[in-house]
Design an enzyme around this catalytic site. Sequence first.
Site, mmCIF file in Angstrom:
data_model
loop_
_atom_site.group_PDB
_atom_site.id
_atom_site.type_symbol
_atom_site.label_atom_id
_atom_site.label_comp_id
_atom_site.label_asym_id
_atom_site.label_seq_id
_atom_site.Cartn_x
_atom_site.Cartn_y
_atom_site.Cartn_z
ATOM 1 C CE LYS A 293 -3.276 -12.194 -0.426
ATOM 2 N NZ LYS A 293 -2.691 -10.893 -0.768
ATOM 3 C CG HIS A 294 -7.912 -12.453 1.938
ATOM 4 N ND1 HIS A 294 -6.727 -12.354 2.623
ATOM 5 C CD2 HIS A 294 -7.812 -11.553 0.921
ATOM 6 C CE1 HIS A 294 -5.953 -11.423 2.069
ATOM 7 N NE2 HIS A 294 -6.587 -10.932 1.029
ATOM 8 C CG PHE B 180 -11.869 -6.336 -5.754
ATOM 9 C CD1 PHE B 180 -10.648 -6.570 -5.145
ATOM 10 C CD2 PHE B 180 -12.797 -5.516 -5.092
ATOM 11 C CE1 PHE B 180 -10.352 -6.019 -3.901
ATOM 12 C CE2 PHE B 180 -12.505 -4.959 -3.851
ATOM 13 C CZ PHE B 180 -11.289 -5.219 -3.258
ATOM 14 C CG HIS C 282 -8.982 -4.231 0.395
ATOM 15 N ND1 HIS C 282 -7.766 -3.604 0.448
ATOM 16 C CD2 HIS C 282 -8.775 -5.327 -0.373
ATOM 17 C CE1 HIS C 282 -6.871 -4.277 -0.273
ATOM 18 N NE2 HIS C 282 -7.462 -5.325 -0.770
ATOM 19 C CG HIS D 276 -7.493 -10.807 -5.213
ATOM 20 N ND1 HIS D 276 -6.231 -11.265 -5.486
ATOM 21 C CD2 HIS D 276 -7.381 -10.044 -4.091
ATOM 22 C CE1 HIS D 276 -5.384 -10.794 -4.574
ATOM 23 N NE2 HIS D 276 -6.055 -10.060 -3.723
ATOM 24 C CD GLU D 277 -9.745 -9.038 -1.191
ATOM 25 O OE1 GLU D 277 -9.715 -9.314 0.015
ATOM 26 O OE2 GLU D 277 -8.765 -8.532 -1.783
HETATM 27 O O1 U2P Z 1 -1.128 -4.480 2.630
HETATM 28 C C1 U2P Z 1 -0.872 -4.811 1.313
HETATM 29 C C2 U2P Z 1 -1.657 -6.050 0.907
HETATM 30 O O2 U2P Z 1 -1.304 -7.174 1.727
HETATM 31 C C3 U2P Z 1 -2.443 -7.993 1.928
HETATM 32 N N1 U2P Z 1 -2.751 -8.105 3.364
HETATM 33 C C4 U2P Z 1 -2.383 -7.135 4.232
HETATM 34 C C5 U2P Z 1 -2.661 -7.265 5.585
HETATM 35 C C6 U2P Z 1 -3.329 -8.411 6.043
HETATM 36 O O3 U2P Z 1 -3.623 -8.561 7.233
HETATM 37 N N2 U2P Z 1 -3.683 -9.362 5.134
HETATM 38 C C7 U2P Z 1 -3.412 -9.244 3.801
HETATM 39 O O4 U2P Z 1 -3.750 -10.106 3.015
HETATM 40 C C8 U2P Z 1 -3.597 -7.364 1.183
HETATM 41 O O5 U2P Z 1 -3.640 -8.016 -0.061
HETATM 42 P P1 U2P Z 1 -4.920 -8.161 -0.990
HETATM 43 O O6 U2P Z 1 -6.066 -8.763 -0.256
HETATM 44 O O7 U2P Z 1 -5.243 -6.800 -1.461
HETATM 45 O O8 U2P Z 1 -4.407 -9.039 -2.066
HETATM 46 C C9 U2P Z 1 -3.145 -5.910 1.097
HETATM 47 O O9 U2P Z 1 -3.730 -5.201 0.061
#
Ligand code: U2P
Length: 251
Positions: free
Chosen positions: A135-136, A128, A74, A131-132
């Site tokens: 965002k992260h 996808f 994910h 997005h990752e």
């Molecule tokens: O858990 C639902 C969504 O919150 C984001 N999430 C959750 C836990 C964490 O430690 N960090 C985090 O970002 C995730 O969002 P996504 O990356 O999918 O946008 C997760 O799906």
Amino acid sequence: MASLSAQIPLCLALMMAACLMIGINGSIDGAQREFDYFALSLQWPGTICHKTRHCCSSNACCRGSNSPTEFTIHGLWPDYNDGTWPSCCYRSQFDVKEISTLLDALEKYWPSLYCGKSSTCFSGKGLFWAHEWEKHGTCSSPVIQDEYSYFITTLNVYFKYNVTKILNEAGYVPSNSERYPLGGIVSAIENSFRATPEVICSKEAVEEIRLCFFKDFKPRNCLASKTSCPKYVSLPAYVSMGREASESEMA
Ligand code: U2P
């Protein structure tokens, strides 16, 4: 030279300006503070693909016999110890060309399991992976500083700890009839990974497993959170979609 009485208001003004720049989250210039640890979040296609109602080319659940049957990625998420996380840390538009050498591996091990486009931080909707990364990935600094490093690092960590294999070897095999003790699944991972994972469920089915790491990628416990799982959980086997459903949107 300015007198002492003239310098005091100037000092106060400079201090106030510094306070405004530091901001409420304690970071300079409004930037988010450095993260504490990484979580590698893995999704279980058997559970997610059960929810697929229509198909499209971007959804790996729609690949029929080539659909994933092992945990897929994910994302690699920088997290804080208080259960929150930074997101969308700076403007960096995802560029698929930067990861062109990784695309085969990403399609296989980090596919989207949904049809809808994902929201990106600054450019609307996209892949996808966009997005990752936005965002992260952008919040993974100073450990990870660019898009290519984000994806190659995540793939390498994923390959190092094969959760599907760990569970299979402990007898937790995909099944649409069995229920397994959640504690058994957690222990099987702890025995091999040497740290406690987080398990996320959708009703009683395992939907995600998260492995946590210090910044040097040594395993650490995930936060002890209220689990979303019951005491006995399922690990559903992938079921191919009906032909009509998969053909409708693919066309
Ligand atoms: O858990 C639902 C969504 O919150 C984001 N999430 C959750 C836990 C964490 O430690 N960090 C985090 O970002 C995730 O969002 P996504 O990356 O999918 O946008 C997760 O799906």
